[in-house]
Design a protein around this motif. Structure first.
Motif, short mmCIF file in Angstrom:
data_model
loop_
_atom_site.label_atom_id
_atom_site.label_comp_id
_atom_site.label_asym_id
_atom_site.label_seq_id
_atom_site.Cartn_x
_atom_site.Cartn_y
_atom_site.Cartn_z
N ALA A 31 0.96 -1.25 -0.11
CA ALA A 31 0.13 0.07 0.02
C ALA A 31 0.92 1.17 -0.06
O ALA A 31 2.02 0.98 0.36
CB ALA A 31 -0.89 0.03 1.21
N LYS A 32 0.22 2.55 -0.44
CA LYS A 32 1.04 3.66 -0.04
C LYS A 32 0.64 4.18 1.26
O LYS A 32 -0.50 3.83 1.70
CB LYS A 32 0.38 4.67 -1.28
N VAL A 33 1.56 4.93 1.89
CA VAL A 33 1.17 5.25 3.38
C VAL A 33 1.44 6.86 3.37
O VAL A 33 2.30 7.64 2.84
CB VAL A 33 2.35 4.76 4.28
N SER A 34 0.23 7.44 3.87
CA SER A 34 0.33 9.04 3.85
C SER A 34 0.86 9.61 4.82
O SER A 34 0.91 9.29 5.90
CB SER A 34 -1.14 9.55 3.96
N GLU A 35 2.03 10.25 4.27
CA GLU A 35 2.97 10.82 5.45
C GLU A 35 2.35 12.10 6.25
O GLU A 35 1.96 12.99 5.51
CB GLU A 35 4.38 11.21 4.48
N VAL A 41 1.02 16.40 12.88
CA VAL A 41 1.27 16.24 14.30
C VAL A 41 0.86 17.16 15.48
O VAL A 41 0.43 16.88 16.53
CB VAL A 41 2.83 16.13 14.41
N ASP A 42 0.86 18.54 14.96
CA ASP A 42 0.00 19.40 15.95
C ASP A 42 -1.38 18.96 16.08
O ASP A 42 -1.83 19.19 17.29
CB ASP A 42 0.09 21.00 15.19
N VAL A 175 1.04 7.64 18.46
CA VAL A 175 1.94 6.75 18.19
C VAL A 175 2.52 6.97 16.83
O VAL A 175 1.75 7.31 15.80
CB VAL A 175 1.10 5.34 17.88
N LYS A 176 3.76 6.72 16.72
CA LYS A 176 4.57 6.97 15.38
C LYS A 176 5.17 5.58 15.18
O LYS A 176 6.19 5.10 15.55
CB LYS A 176 5.92 8.03 15.47
N PRO A 177 4.31 4.77 14.16
CA PRO A 177 4.92 3.39 13.78
C PRO A 177 6.07 3.42 13.19
O PRO A 177 6.42 4.52 12.38
CB PRO A 177 3.60 2.62 13.32
N VAL A 201 -7.99 9.79 22.03
CA VAL A 201 -7.21 9.25 22.97
C VAL A 201 -6.17 8.68 22.45
O VAL A 201 -4.98 8.50 22.83
CB VAL A 201 -8.18 8.48 23.89
N TYR A 202 -6.38 7.96 21.24
CA TYR A 202 -5.31 7.31 20.32
C TYR A 202 -5.23 7.87 19.02
O TYR A 202 -6.19 7.97 18.45
CB TYR A 202 -5.92 5.57 20.11
N ASN A 203 -4.10 8.09 18.73
CA ASN A 203 -3.60 8.84 17.42
C ASN A 203 -2.59 8.03 16.65
O ASN A 203 -1.71 7.61 17.47
CB ASN A 203 -3.43 10.26 17.58
N VAL A 204 -2.68 8.20 15.34
CA VAL A 204 -1.37 7.57 14.76
C VAL A 204 -0.90 8.73 13.60
O VAL A 204 -1.61 8.82 12.77
CB VAL A 204 -1.75 6.39 14.07
N VAL A 205 0.35 8.71 13.72
CA VAL A 205 1.01 9.73 12.59
C VAL A 205 2.01 8.69 11.77
O VAL A 205 2.93 8.20 12.75
CB VAL A 205 1.59 11.04 13.12
#
Ligand code: NAD
Ligand code: 6OD
Length: 489
Positions: A31-35, A41-42, A175-177, A201-205
């Motif tokens: 897959a493509k991952v959106s950066e 992040v803000d 989270v930054k995986p 509560v739960y965020n992923v960048v």
């Protein structure tokens, strides 16, 4: 497209860029991952702060824990989806992910909900100078908005090992995986929404380290703590970056872990342990063994049996029932491991098994395959025996006495894990206690009880997590002191 998960919603990053999520089995595009851009992040930090002070804080402890039990149950219910995502990202055998990675993903929420429900805080009754009693008791408050930066080797397991206790303690997370393995962190957002975890509560960048989401997150002025798992060098960079804001950090870093085999050990037990600790997950486990010290009377037997194990491992697709050995995470990591295979030759090592790249069928030829490798003839102070390789390989080195073995095992800047094989119970206790590591296993390896302290010494990290030790990191203790003015009857 794999999207960022911010404030309960999947969003494209405002960088306008995407990167490739590659299947290491055959080099194909998953897959493509959106950066994420700095602005994303803000947004994630703002969302996490709102949730921290709003709906998440409003929940009673029991309600919060019930939500975490529901997260665990939903991971179990969607185990096939998590398995598919994890296996595609890492190439690891399905069998391994189904026994290790995915169940631990659920357990990390269940166990830490149990821990916070059952933990006591300290209470002291003292006296003021006038003789009146003073009652002191401690309150645990969440640390706040926690940045969770993760590696690629056990993506769901290691991410939830931080997110579980962080949320159980009432924090919110971003989270930054790893850029190599973004899928399960993204999927976990669906679980959070399904069970009703409040948004934010739960965020992923998603993104990389320097100049990307990793740096934007760990240098953000409005995060309260950073928990990191990854390479020692990266950990050092994050500590430097965090120092400006005086942020608390928890660092689970690299290792160069020894196994020590005494001549009295049960060699079947030794082989069961070493087979896993050297080769499982294609050697990409921070706790894995890359140095094997063997007492001379059983040295040849261990070398031969370990080489035989290495030769019998069968590389192949994760769902191939005849295969039990996956690729490395990427072509780049394959080049790093191969550079150590070359260095081993230059340093006088003999590969008694492996030492190169296996021949694979044409549909797998673009995968990051590597041969499981066992070396003899390397000196204890060679670079191959001192530097973390993070591959399916080990140097086997003979020793004569217990004190020599201890000196060799402890002679490293790292201090993460070790395993000792012996049937002598006195020696087992004596030796384990003298090892300078966060965890010493006797006659086994990677047997975990999540209530115990986990972490590394020296270059392997700072701090301990697990059980109440996680609470030490994810909460702030406040002491309340009450002077009691009444007269006792
Ligand atoms: P890594 O350090 O390269 O990357 C880890 C994470 O940090 C990734 O998400 C990456 O994008 C991010 N990152 C990189 N540079 C950054 C920066 N300057 N600022 C912020 N974020 C940054 O590690 P890896 O290659 O993903 O994982 C393998 C390493 O992790 C090995 O050294 C292994 O021993 C270690 N590890 C340790 C443990 C432990 O419990 N001690 C567990 C697993 C892995
Ligand atoms: O089991 C754990 O909790 C843990 N942190 C394992 C780390 C494995 C490293 O690759």
């Amino acid at each position: 497209m794999i999207l960022n998960f911010i404030d309960g919603e999947y969003r494209e990053g405002r960088s306008g860029r995407s990167f490739d999520d590659i299947n290491p089995v055959d080099g194909s595009l998953i897959a493509k991952v959106s950066e994420a851009a700095r602005e994303d992040v803000d947004d994630a930090v703002r969302a996490a702060r709102r949730a921290l002070c709003g709906p998440w804080a409003a929940l009673k402890l029991a309600q919060r824990c019930d939500l975490l039990y529901a997260v665990a149950a939903e991971i179990d219910r969607r185990a096939e989806d998590f398995l598919a995502a994890e296996v595609a990202d890492t190439g690891k055998p399905r069998e391994l992910a189904s026994h290790l990675d995915i169940p631990r993903g659920a357990a990390n929420f269940r166990v830490f909900a149990d821990v916070v429900r059952n933990v006591a805080t300290e209470t002291f009754i003292g006296h003021a100078p006038d003789g009146k009693p003073a009652l002191n008791y401690a309150l645990r408050r969440p640390k706040g908005v926690v940045a969770v930066v993760c590696p690629w080797n056990l993506p769901l397991l290691l991410m939830t090992w931080k997110v579980g206790p962080a949320l159980a303690c009432g924090n919110t997370v971003i989270v930054k995986p790893s850029e190599e393995t973004p899928a399960t962190a993204a999927l976990l957002g669906e679980v959070m929404n399904k069970v009703g975890i409040p948004k934010g509560v739960y965020n992923v960048v998603h993104g990389f380290g320097p100049g990307s989401a990793g740096e934007f997150l760990t240098t953000h002025p409005d995060i309260d703590a950073i928990t990191f798992t990854g390479e020692t060098r990266t950990g050092a960079a994050i500590i430097r970056a965090s120092s400006a804001g005086v942020k608390p950090v928890s660092m689970e870093l690299g290792g160069k872990n020894p196994a020590v085999v005494f001549a009295d050990a049960d060699l079947d037990v030794v082989m069961a342990g070493l087979t896993r600790s050297v080769f499982e997950n294609t050697g990409q486990v921070c706790l894995g063994t890359e140095r094997v010290y063997v007492q001379r009377p059983v040295y040849e037997a261990v070398v031969q049996r370990l080489a035989e194990v290495a030769r019998q491992l069968k590389p192949g697709r994760p769902d191939d029932p005849a295969a039990n050995f996956g690729p490395l995470i990427s072509a780049e990591h394959q080049q790093k491991v191969l550079s150590y295979y070359q260095l081993a030759r230059d340093e006088g090592g003999l590969a008694v098994a492996g030492g190169g790249v296996p021949g694979m069928p044409s549909d797998l030829a673009r995968g990051a395959w590597i041969e499981p490798t066992v070396w003899t003839g390397l000196q204890h102070d060679s670079r191959v025996a001192r530097e973390e390789i993070f591959g399916p390989c080990c140097a086997v080195i003979p020793f004569d006495t217990e004190s020599e073995a201890l000196m060799l095992a402890n002679d490293t800047p790292y201090g993460l894990a070790a395993s000792v094989y012996t049937r002598d119970i006195d020696r087992a206790h004596r030796f384990a206690a003298a090892l300078r590591v966060g965890i010493a296993w006797v006659n086994t390896w990677f047997l975990r009880d999540l209530r115990t302290a986990f972490g590394g010494s020296g270059a392997s990290g700072i701090g301990r997590e697990g059980g109440v030790h996680s609470l030490e990191f994810y909460t702030e203790l406040s002491n309340v002191c009450i002077k009691l003015h009444g007269e006792s009857q």
